[in-house]
Scaffold this motif. Structure first.
Motif, short mmCIF file in Angstrom:
data_model
loop_
_atom_site.label_atom_id
_atom_site.label_comp_id
_atom_site.label_asym_id
_atom_site.label_seq_id
_atom_site.Cartn_x
_atom_site.Cartn_y
_atom_site.Cartn_z
N MET A 1 36.21 11.26 14.96
CA MET A 1 35.40 10.38 15.79
C MET A 1 33.92 10.71 15.63
N THR A 2 33.07 9.73 15.88
CA THR A 2 31.63 9.93 15.80
C THR A 2 31.15 10.79 16.96
N ARG A 3 30.29 11.76 16.64
CA ARG A 3 29.71 12.61 17.67
C ARG A 3 28.20 12.40 17.65
N TYR A 4 27.65 12.01 18.78
CA TYR A 4 26.22 11.74 18.85
C TYR A 4 25.48 12.88 19.55
N THR A 5 24.31 13.19 19.04
CA THR A 5 23.40 14.14 19.65
C THR A 5 22.05 13.46 19.82
N VAL A 6 21.44 13.62 20.98
CA VAL A 6 20.24 12.87 21.33
C VAL A 6 18.99 13.66 20.94
N ASN A 7 18.13 13.04 20.13
CA ASN A 7 16.87 13.70 19.79
C ASN A 7 15.89 13.53 20.95
N CYS A 8 15.67 14.61 21.66
CA CYS A 8 14.85 14.56 22.87
C CYS A 8 13.36 14.68 22.60
N SER A 9 12.97 14.67 21.33
CA SER A 9 11.55 14.61 21.00
C SER A 9 11.07 13.17 20.85
N ILE A 10 12.00 12.23 20.71
CA ILE A 10 11.64 10.84 20.52
C ILE A 10 12.25 9.93 21.58
N LEU A 11 13.27 10.43 22.29
CA LEU A 11 13.89 9.70 23.38
C LEU A 11 13.60 10.40 24.71
N PHE A 12 13.65 9.65 25.79
CA PHE A 12 13.33 10.13 27.14
C PHE A 12 11.89 10.65 27.23
N THR A 13 10.99 10.04 26.45
CA THR A 13 9.62 10.54 26.39
C THR A 13 8.82 10.26 27.67
N GLU A 14 9.38 9.46 28.57
CA GLU A 14 8.71 9.24 29.86
C GLU A 14 8.84 10.46 30.77
N GLN A 15 9.66 11.42 30.36
CA GLN A 15 9.86 12.62 31.16
C GLN A 15 9.27 13.84 30.46
N PRO A 16 8.88 14.86 31.21
CA PRO A 16 8.42 16.10 30.57
C PRO A 16 9.48 16.65 29.62
N LEU A 17 9.04 17.28 28.57
CA LEU A 17 9.96 17.69 27.50
C LEU A 17 11.11 18.54 28.03
N LEU A 18 10.82 19.47 28.93
CA LEU A 18 11.87 20.37 29.40
C LEU A 18 12.84 19.71 30.36
N GLU A 19 12.56 18.50 30.78
CA GLU A 19 13.49 17.77 31.64
C GLU A 19 14.38 16.81 30.84
N ARG A 20 14.11 16.67 29.57
CA ARG A 20 14.87 15.70 28.78
C ARG A 20 16.31 16.11 28.50
N PRO A 21 16.62 17.40 28.29
CA PRO A 21 18.04 17.74 28.12
C PRO A 21 18.89 17.31 29.30
N ALA A 22 18.38 17.50 30.52
CA ALA A 22 19.13 17.07 31.70
C ALA A 22 19.25 15.55 31.73
N ALA A 23 18.23 14.84 31.27
CA ALA A 23 18.30 13.38 31.21
C ALA A 23 19.37 12.93 30.23
N ALA A 24 19.47 13.63 29.10
CA ALA A 24 20.52 13.30 28.12
C ALA A 24 21.90 13.55 28.72
N LYS A 25 22.04 14.65 29.43
CA LYS A 25 23.32 14.93 30.09
C LYS A 25 23.66 13.84 31.10
N ALA A 26 22.67 13.42 31.88
CA ALA A 26 22.92 12.38 32.87
C ALA A 26 23.29 11.06 32.22
N ALA A 27 22.83 10.86 30.98
CA ALA A 27 23.17 9.64 30.25
C ALA A 27 24.55 9.72 29.59
N GLY A 28 25.22 10.88 29.70
CA GLY A 28 26.58 11.00 29.22
C GLY A 28 26.75 11.77 27.93
N PHE A 29 25.72 12.50 27.50
CA PHE A 29 25.79 13.23 26.24
C PHE A 29 25.87 14.74 26.50
N ASP A 30 26.55 15.42 25.61
CA ASP A 30 26.70 16.86 25.72
C ASP A 30 25.91 17.62 24.66
#
Length: 267
Positions: A1-30
């Motif tokens: 199956m396809t496994r996706y990982t979110v690049n937090c340097s280009i996505l969730f840029t409306e949030q401070p960098l150190l808050e983006r991993p939690a934003a990715a988790k909240a969006a359903g990614f591990d």
């Protein structure tokens, strides 16, 4: 199956960098990946610890990390071949590898760097081989070379360009990063790349073209390419390295419910 990982340097840029991993988790990614996340090649111990904690506290994996690449917003595209900045590059390698040991990071991206005014390209290429060998010797994880578009003086445009350098380094863990967006924009034959070099690819990244937005906004046939990766035995992550054309909470609507489930950490 396809496994996706979110690049937090280009996505969730409306949030401070150190808050983006939690934003990715909240969006359903591990899983997440980052470009070099620090303002310099030699961050303080406190800066490194804060970055590591942001990953751990979010409960995600750091699957990929770039080595220091210079001033990316200013047009720099890597230090690997930058004569005179060898110390910065190697310091960032040492730091990235230590971060990777703490977080189980599987791949490190070594952006090659632009051609420099007044420097012989052969001198840059010789330094690149030395720096890549250094990085490969510091980790058992994959050290990646990536063809890049949109930078006029970046010399690695096609998979063949990157493979030629990889072959010269001769280290088994120096591998190809196949970014389907960059390859497409540069006119490479993506179908041929996946067919011929699948055994050299240790990471894949995606964005649609034109536009570098999420899949479905352009013309790349991702289902075909994903099928080719699966047929070829690719079991790595697919890095979501695109600019959202909409709000962050809608940036992943293109992923089907089943794919989202597998992408959130499934295999």
């Amino acid at each position: 199956m396809t496994r996706y990982t979110v690049n937090c340097s280009i996505l969730f840029t409306e949030q401070p960098l150190l808050e983006r991993p939690a934003a990715a988790k909240a969006a359903g990614f591990d899983a997440v990946e980052f470009w070099w996340p620090f303002p310099t090649a030699t961050p303080s111990e406190a800066e490194v610890d804060a970055f590591v904690r942001s990953i751990e506290d979010a409960g995600v994996r750091l699957t990929g990390l770039n080595f220091a690449a210079g001033d990316m917003p200013g047009g720099d595209r890597g230090l690997v071949s930058w004569v005179g900045r060898e110390g910065e590059f190697r310091a960032s390698v040492d730091i990235a590898v230590k971060i990777g040991e703490r977080l189980g990071t599987e791949v490190f991206n070594a952006l090659y760097g632009n051609r420099l005014d007044g420097v012989d390209p052969a001198e840059q290429d010789a330094l690149a081989l030395e720096n890549l060998a250094y990085a490969a010797g510091r980790t058992s994880a994959a050290v990646l070379l990536e063809p890049v578009s949109g930078a006029e003086r970046y010399p690695l445009l096609t998979a063949a360009d990157a493979i030629a350098v990889i072959d010269k380094v001769g280290a088994p863990n120096v591998r190809l990063l196949a970014d389907l967006y960059h390859l497409t924009v540069n006119g490479d034959d993506v179908d041929a790349v996946l067919a011929e070099h699948i055994d050299r690819i240790s990471h894949v990244q995606i964005a649609d073209a034109p536009g570098r937005n999420e899949p479905g906004t352009g013309e790349i046939d991702f289902p075909r390419h994903f099928a080719a990766l699966e047929r070829g035995g690719y079991t790595g992550w697919i890095g979501l390295e695109y600019k959202a054309s909409t709000t962050s909470d809608r940036a992943f609507d293109w992923i089907s419910a089943d794919s989202a489930g597998s992408g959130s950490g499934g295999s």
